[in-house]
Design an enzyme around this catalytic site. Structure first.
Site, PDB file in Angstrom:
ATOM      1  N   GLY A 276       5.501   3.991  -1.771  1.00  0.00           N
ATOM      2  CA  GLY A 276       4.427   4.758  -2.415  1.00  0.00           C
ATOM      3  C   GLY A 276       4.848   5.899  -3.451  1.00  0.00           C
ATOM      4  O   GLY A 276       4.622   5.857  -4.515  1.00  0.00           O
ATOM      5  N   GLU A 277       5.736   6.785  -2.910  1.00  0.00           N
ATOM      6  CA  GLU A 277       6.433   7.959  -3.731  1.00  0.00           C
ATOM      7  C   GLU A 277       7.114   7.122  -4.949  1.00  0.00           C
ATOM      8  O   GLU A 277       7.089   8.101  -5.933  1.00  0.00           O
ATOM      9  CB  GLU A 277       7.244   8.786  -2.865  1.00  0.00           C
ATOM     10  CG  GLU A 277       6.630   9.503  -1.702  1.00  0.00           C
ATOM     11  CD  GLU A 277       7.489  10.352  -1.034  1.00  0.00           C
ATOM     12  OE1 GLU A 277       8.628  10.334  -1.209  1.00  0.00           O
ATOM     13  OE2 GLU A 277       7.031  10.988   0.057  1.00  0.00           O
ATOM     14  N   ASP A 278       7.727   6.148  -4.926  1.00  0.00           N
ATOM     15  CA  ASP A 278       8.654   5.705  -5.990  1.00  0.00           C
ATOM     16  C   ASP A 278       8.006   4.761  -6.934  1.00  0.00           C
ATOM     17  O   ASP A 278       8.111   4.895  -8.108  1.00  0.00           O
ATOM     18  CB  ASP A 278       9.469   4.653  -5.325  1.00  0.00           C
ATOM     19  CG  ASP A 278      10.638   5.309  -4.668  1.00  0.00           C
ATOM     20  OD1 ASP A 278      10.565   6.641  -4.631  1.00  0.00           O
ATOM     21  OD2 ASP A 278      11.531   4.684  -3.790  1.00  0.00           O
TER      22      ASP A 278
ATOM     23  N   GLY B 120     -12.284   3.522   8.642  1.00  0.00           N
ATOM     24  CA  GLY B 120     -12.393   3.797  10.286  1.00  0.00           C
ATOM     25  C   GLY B 120     -11.479   2.966  10.842  1.00  0.00           C
ATOM     26  O   GLY B 120     -11.531   3.098  12.180  1.00  0.00           O
TER      27      GLY B 120
ATOM     28  N   GLU C 105       6.735  -2.882   8.190  1.00  0.00           N
ATOM     29  CA  GLU C 105       6.232  -3.663   7.452  1.00  0.00           C
ATOM     30  C   GLU C 105       6.897  -4.943   6.994  1.00  0.00           C
ATOM     31  O   GLU C 105       6.599  -6.184   7.126  1.00  0.00           O
ATOM     32  CB  GLU C 105       5.909  -3.089   5.927  1.00  0.00           C
ATOM     33  CG  GLU C 105       4.222  -2.920   5.788  1.00  0.00           C
ATOM     34  CD  GLU C 105       3.850  -2.237   4.554  1.00  0.00           C
ATOM     35  OE1 GLU C 105       2.979  -1.410   4.380  1.00  0.00           O
ATOM     36  OE2 GLU C 105       4.521  -2.779   3.284  1.00  0.00           O
TER      37      GLU C 105
END
Length: 936
Positions: free
Chosen positions: A22-24, A54, A88
């Site tokens: 995500g950061e990249d 949830g 993942e």
């Protein structure tokens, strides 16, 4: 006999699963890729878009990986730094080894060799995992993934990201199943017909092609067009399925329908998202460069085609336009040369379809019984709609009873072949009395309305022992569909509608004043203007531009049993633009009248200042007078108790005061847009009130304490509201909109089921307390005076958006939430920040100075790093059970000011010496030290 269905190629929930750091890449490349995939109708899982609320993310990710056909792994410089991404990847490679799933790597800003051998940037990112137990399997997964065929940005289309993404999309579309449509098991003979239509469409060629689907009503034109649309939509850049063109062009302009198509195919948007005026030329130009798929369903005149599909050069290369119609001449006049004539069902197909709807499956039928069944189905003329209705009713009512079949056959023989609607009446005949009346109300008055409105109207105008529209749906008498705004609406087939109209009219075909329901404007205007009303009339729905409202009221005098009245008198466009209405009568000019039997009264643009004194309203359940001139509820200020009133809508009225003590059973109150409203008196009543909208009023105070069953509250733009009293317990409140209100304090500590809260623009808000709510997201917009925000134990809260500046905020408690990250922005006066038990919290960026922050609790979080260099005056720091914490950044000597420090349970923090002390232990305070602080 033609095959009735096709086996699904796959049963995956998602076409593509995106794996990325995500950061990249989340806010650049992956964001653009995800948008492109969704626009091409490629169902894509991206963790910040599809996580079920949830659920624990790890469980959701595993299921989503297993439920995906393709995997796109975006390798970036920091991908290998995330243990999350690496886990993942391991799961993805396990699934890739099966025959059904395929993984594709994208090398975004790294070389394939760097990933394969963990060198360069990948080696640096992976270094932190060297001693971890999973390091070896992560290395193997990286190596295995890097050997797969994929895409490398640097060496594809000269590194242009937009072209690179388009290349990925094109490759994926070639690999996705071309026939991903799962045909309803209860449809028969559809596969052959779909393939024939697809051969007409010839998808893949660059020409612009218009294809007509022609056939009589009920033959399955719309079903066939929808099936073809579902089969090929992912091959186009923009899509639009415009239903019921014939009907909709009567209620809205062709210009509006044209705008809807433009927005769908160009922007993939709903009509409310932009103001299309002034942008139409730009959108038309863009559509001419876009490969689009458009379905125009049920067209009946060439003007509709000229407005919605005028010329081939309106559309980009490869575009396809599908047109369904009953009238072949419409297609020929528009020069549509490819016309598919829908084939009616053969005898064998009709028997099969009947069996599936009658018994839920194909069953063996004796030759004798099959012969009798063919005779029955002969009267359906091969129309799928009629066969479905016959199956649902004859199967349920008679089963295999031979006598029942013979009786039905004799009944059908009396009906001429061309009178299809009478054959459909078997479904109506099998209904209980209440449902028969309900069906006729829907046919004549409520088709096209939202489901919620229809239910409210039915509840108002009749004391039905049962109210379940699904009973009518199961009988194939009505359908539910989503309109362009996303609302669920009530619809039905044209034949069903005509059958219902015939039932209402047939006793007095030439005397509409004797009909129970009136919905044809010309007939209603004639009856009212000539004073021909009778007691037979129970329902009226009138839309008129020419009829004087005085004549409307006078003409109702003989309709003593009228229970439903829905009037919309359009304003005179020649009236002065500064006058809201051209009429401004007072009742002393004529004798006004509403029948006392009225249960439901809706009158848009009501031109009178009040309800007539003669109207007792003893039976009134719903009163809706929107955009009217009403300034007081009753003529002369009279007060009347309305014991049966449940729904009151006076939207955009001129009321100044309203007394609700006279409506003890009120459930819904809408006074939005009543700009003159200054007083609302609830007294001790309103215990049943569930919905309140008083937006844009001038109320300064509002007491809602009696409304303990409140579920939805709208007070937006009440810019003079300074005092609000909520019920001591409001456990049913789910939604509260307070945008741009003037309140200084909001206490919702007992609204534990609140799911939606809007407080943006509350510039005077100083304190907000909300305990144990069900909010999932909350935006703190322009609230410059906010001092205290208490959201503790909001267990479902996943996203909190703070204003850029909250300079006065001193107290912030968001403990026990599901936040993953929190940006507290510019809050220089923050003194207390409580984030304990935010189990999913991974990031707490502190980029501004927080010199007043004295209390910080981040216990039981997933923080890996805490940066305290901008909090020099911290007195209490709690990091209990932060098991992922490996780094604490602070200036040298920083700990000397601490009074209380807890690092208990920080398992990865073993190199630190720590001890929790009581705040009052002043002797220990000066000796407290923590070893190995990272120096700033």
């Amino acid at each position: 006999m033609a095959s009735s269905s096709t086996s699904p190629i796959h049963s995956f929930q998602y076409d593509v699963f995106l794996s990325f750091r995500g950061e990249d890449t989340r806010k650049n490349f992956v964001d653009h890729l995800y948008l492109a995939l969704e626009q091409r109708k490629i169902s894509t899982y991206k963790d910040d878009e599809k996580i079920e609320k949830g659920k624990r993310i790890s469980e959701q990710l595993i299921r989503s990986i297993e439920d995906s056909k393709f995997y796109i792994i975006v390798f970036s410089k920091n991908y290998a730094s995330s243990s999350w991404c690496l886990d993942e990847l391991v799961k993805i490679m396990e699934c890739h080894k099966t025959n059904e799933r395929i993984a594709y790597p994208i090398f975004y800003d790294v070389e394939p060799t760097e990933v394969r051998h963990q060198t360069g940037a990948v080696e640096k990112a992976f270094a932190k995992h060297e001693k971890e137990e999973s390091a070896e399997k992560w290395r193997d997964a990286l190596k295995e993934a890097a050997t797969l065929a994929g895409w490398e940005l640097k060496n594809t289309v000269d590194g242009h990201e937009a072209k690179f993404i388009e290349k990925i999309i094109e490759d994926l579309l070639l690999k996705l199943p071309s026939n991903d449509l799962i045909i309803d098991d209860n449809l028969v003979g559809m596969e052959t017909r779909i393939n024939e239509v697809l051969s007409f469409l010839g998808v893949g060629f660059d020409d612009v092609r218009m294809v007509g689907i022609k056939g009589m009503g009920g033959c399955g034109k719309t079903t066939l067009a929808r099936a073809a649309f579902n089969q090929i939509y992912s091959k186009f850049e923009g899509c639009s399925f415009l239903e019921n063109v014939r009907e909709n062009s009567c209620s809205v302009s062709l210009k509006s329908l044209q705008e809807q198509v433009l927005l769908n195919v160009v922007l993939n948007a709903h009509p409310i998202t932009i103001n299309i005026q002034g942008d139409k030329k730009r959108l038309m130009k863009q559509m001419s460069r876009t490969k689009v798929l458009v379905v125009l369903d049920d067209v009946d005149c060439v003007e509709q085609l000229e407005a919605l599909a005028g010329k081939p050069n309106w559309f980009g290369k490869g575009s396809r336009i599908i047109i369904t119609t009953r009238d072949e001449q419409v297609l020929l006049k528009h020069n549509v040369k490819l016309i598919y004539n829908v084939k009616l069902l053969s005898d064998e197909e009709a028997v099969c379809l009947f069996s599936r709807h009658a018994y839920g499956r194909d069953i063996p039928i004796s030759e004798e019984h099959k012969g009798m069944l063919r005779k029955v189905l002969h009267y359906a003329e091969g129309l799928p709609l009629v066969i479905r209705v016959l199956g649902l009713n004859l199967g349920a009512n008679y089963g295999a009873n031979e006598r029942g079949w013979k009786d039905t056959l004799e009944e059908l023989k009396t009906i001429p072949l061309e009178e299809t609607s009478k054959k459909l009446e078997l479904s109506y005949s099998g209904l209980e009395k209440d449902y028969k009346e309900m069906f006729l109300d829907v046919v004549c008055l409520l088709k096209g309305e939202t489901k919620d409105y229809a239910i409210e109207a039915l509840k108002s105008c009749e004391d039905y022992a049962k109210l379940d529209l699904k009973v009518l749906e199961r009988k194939s008498l009505i359908t539910f569909y989503k309109n362009s705004m996303g609302y669920e609406c009530v619809g039905m087939h044209d034949h069903i509608e005509e059958m219902g109209w015939n039932i209402v009219r047939r006793l007095h075909p030439d005397k509409p004043n004797q009909h129970s329901r009136l919905w044809i404007d010309d007939e209603i205007e004639y009856i009212l203007a000539n004073d021909l009303g009778t007691d037979a009339t129970r329902c009226i729905q009138l839309r008129t531009k020419k009829l004087n409202p005085e004549i409307v009221m006078q003409g109702l005098r003989k309709m003593k049993q009228l229970r439903f009245l829905d009037v919309h008198v359009e304003k005179n466009i020649r009236a002065n633009i500064f006058d809201r209405f051209p009429w401004n009568w007072k009742f002393n000019k004529f004798a006004p009248y509403f029948p006392n039997a009225l249960q439901y009264l809706r009158w848009n643009n009501y031109p009178f200042r009040s309800l007539p004194r003669t109207f007792q309203a003893d039976n009134l359940v719903s009163l809706e007078i929107a955009h009217g001139e009403i300034v007081q509820l009753w003529e002369g200020g009279e007060r009347k108790v309305l014991n049966k009133l449940k729904f009151l809508d006076l939207y955009n009225s001129r009321l100044r005061t309203l007394d609700l003590r006279l409506t003890p059973n009120l459930e819904k109150l809408s006074l939005g847009g009543s700009n003159d409203l200054v007083e609302l008196d609830m007294g001790a009543g309103c215990l049943k009130l569930k919905y309140v909208d008083i937006s844009f009023s001038k109320l300064r105070s509002l007491d809602l304490r009696p409304a303990v069953n409140l579920e939805l509250l709208v007070l937006k733009n009440c810019d003079e509201l300074v005092e609000l009293h909520m019920p001591s317990i409001c456990l049913k409140l789910r939604s509260f909109n307070l945008s741009n209100a003037n309140l200084g304090r909001i206490d919702l500590r007992h609204a534990s089921n609140l799911e939606v809260l809007r407080i943006d623009g509350c510039v005077n808000l100083r304190s907000l307390t909300l305990l144990k709510s069900k909010l999932r997201t909350l935006e703190i917009g322009l609230t410059p005076n906010l001092e205290r925000l208490d959201l503790q134990k909001s267990d479902n809260l996943e996203k909190l958006s703070m204003a850029d500046t909250c300079e006065k905020l001193a107290y912030l408690d968001i403990s026990h939430s599901k936040l993953r990250t929190l940006d507290i922005g510019l809050t220089p006066n923050l003194e207390h920040l409580d984030l304990q038990n935010c189990d999913n919290l991974e990031e707490l960026p502190m980029v501004n100075s927080y010199k007043r922050l004295a209390y910080l609790d981040i216990s039981h979080s997933k923080l890996r790093s805490a940066d305290l260099r901008l909090t020099p005056n911290l007195k209490t720091l709690k990091l209990t059970n932060c098991s992922n914490l490996v780094e604490l950044k602070a200036p040298a000597g920083y700990v000397k000011g601490l009074v209380y420090l807890s690092l208990t349970g920080c398992l990865r923090f073993s190199s630190f010496t720590y001890r929790s002390v009581d705040e009052s232990d002043q002797d220990f305070k000066k000796h407290l030290r923590v070893a190995k602080f990272k120096k700033a």
